[in-house]
Design an enzyme around this catalytic site. Structure first.
Site, PDB file in Angstrom:
ATOM      1  N   LEU A  21     -17.928  -2.912   4.173  1.00 31.42           N
ATOM      2  CA  LEU A  21     -18.934  -1.959   3.688  1.00 31.42           C
ATOM      3  C   LEU A  21     -19.097  -2.033   2.173  1.00 31.42           C
ATOM      4  CD1 LEU A  21     -18.056   1.140   5.913  1.00 31.42           C
ATOM      5  CD2 LEU A  21     -19.721  -0.684   6.331  1.00 31.42           C
TER       6      LEU A  21
ATOM      7  N   TYR B 250       0.818  -1.201   0.000  1.00 28.77           N
ATOM      8  CA  TYR B 250       0.000   0.000   0.000  1.00 28.77           C
ATOM      9  C   TYR B 250       0.864   1.268   0.000  1.00 28.77           C
ATOM     10  CZ  TYR B 250      -3.533  -3.304   1.796  1.00 28.77           C
ATOM     11  OH  TYR B 250      -4.369  -4.372   1.996  1.00 28.77           O
TER      12      TYR B 250
ATOM     13  N   PHE C  82     -20.252   0.822  -1.114  1.00 27.11           N
ATOM     14  CA  PHE C  82     -21.576   0.642  -1.709  1.00 27.11           C
ATOM     15  C   PHE C  82     -22.651   0.464  -0.649  1.00 27.11           C
ATOM     16  CE2 PHE C  82     -24.879  -2.342  -3.096  1.00 27.11           C
ATOM     17  CZ  PHE C  82     -25.447  -1.614  -4.130  1.00 27.11           C
TER      18      PHE C  82
END
Length: 313
Positions: A207, A55, A211
């Site tokens: 989650l 990341y 959406f």
């Protein structure tokens, strides 16, 4: 509130914080707000922090997310359970899997430097490298445990057979997989295998990448990252709109947010399920923590449970 994750002594907060989005995946981030969000999470008792050497942060460079997390917790290191991952390498400008033992060992040392710590509490194999037996990669993780650099081992996105093979080499504390109201594939084999072995589940994207929280709808600009996922195509978003609508309706009944309802459903799956909703904003973090105090009625759970049967890819 804390719960055991796995059977080898790892204890974590009932809900964690996913830090991947504090980078380029969902648009440019504000590092100062990201750091403030991490520190506020710890104040609120959300002490399981999840990152990876893959990341980036606002700079976009692989590994810079670990650096960001390390800077945020340097003065409170002993208050957090720090989770990161290994398994990808960049070569010639491309990302590829790499689970070779020598790479795993070297990547761990690099992560420790970026995180500014002497140990990783939970070290996940990010993906299984098809060119390397999972037993070999996990064997390297076991060596890191023996050396004191890693305290507990996790696996990300594995199937049931891979989990069993890995667990035979060294106890696995957690499996990290996508799991939410509209993504329940792991219930068929991975989750039963994990429970049989006493391995905890750490759901990412609980989650539905926003959406289920009502953050994305048909006609919206879903962003570069989501646009690569079939469920965020215009036709699929339109066909699945009823799912987000149902979550919102239940939230209105409870005086809660849609995100809180989606998270409360994940929590309802068991104390061995510890979701890591990602956010880079303190206001969303605070709202997400509120899911821990939300109780869904049997009727509401039934309405939500039936939603996954209607998902359109």
């Amino acid at each position: 509130m804390t719960v055991p994750l796995g059977r080898d002594g790892l204890t974590v907060s009932r809900q964690g914080l996913g830090c991947m989005g504090m980078g380029h995946s969902y648009g440019r981030a504000d590092d100062r707000e990201s750091v403030a969000t991490i520190r506020r999470a710890v104040e609120l008792g959300v002490t399981l922090l999840d990152t990876a050497d893959l990341y980036g942060s606002s700079t976009g460079d692989p590994g810079s997310n670990e650096t960001l997390v390390g800077q945020a917790i340097h003065h409170i290191r002993d208050q957090v359970v720090l989770a990161t991952k290994v398994g990808f390498v960049y070569a010639d400008g491309e990302r590829r899997l790499c689970g070779r033992p020598e790479y795993v060992r070297a990547a761990c040392d690099a992560s420790l430097r970026r995180l500014g710590t002497d140990r990783i509490d939970l070290y996940h194999l990010h993906r299984v490298d098809p060119a390397v037996p999972v037993e070999d990669s996990v064997g390297a993780l076991a060596e890191l445990v023996a050396a004191g650099k890693v305290l507990h081992i996790g696996l990300s996105m594995v199937d049931a057979d891979q989990l069993r093979a890995a667990h035979a080499v060294h106890p696995v504390s957690a499996v990290q997989s996508e799991y939410s109201l509209w993504r329940r594939d792991i219930e068929h084999s991975v989750l039963p295998a994990a429970r049989a072995l006493g391995v905890g589940l750490v759901p990412y994207s609980p989650l539905g990448r926003g959406f289920l929280a009502g953050a994305v709808a048909a006609g919206d600009d879903v962003g570069r990252f989501r646009s690569t996922l079939p469920r965020f195509g215009p036709a699929a978003l339109a066909a699945n709109a009823h799912i987000a609508d149902t979550v919102r309706d239940v939230a209105e009944e409870l005086g809660a947010t849609a995100a809180q309802v989606a998270l409360a459903w994940v929590h309802s799956r068991g104390a061995d399920v510890v979701p890591i909703p990602g956010t880079r904003h303190r206001r969303h973090l605070t709202a997400n923590v509120g899911a821990l105090d939300l109780t869904l009625s049997p009727a509401q759970l039934d309405r939500l449970d039936r939603l996954h049967r209607t998902v359109t890819e």
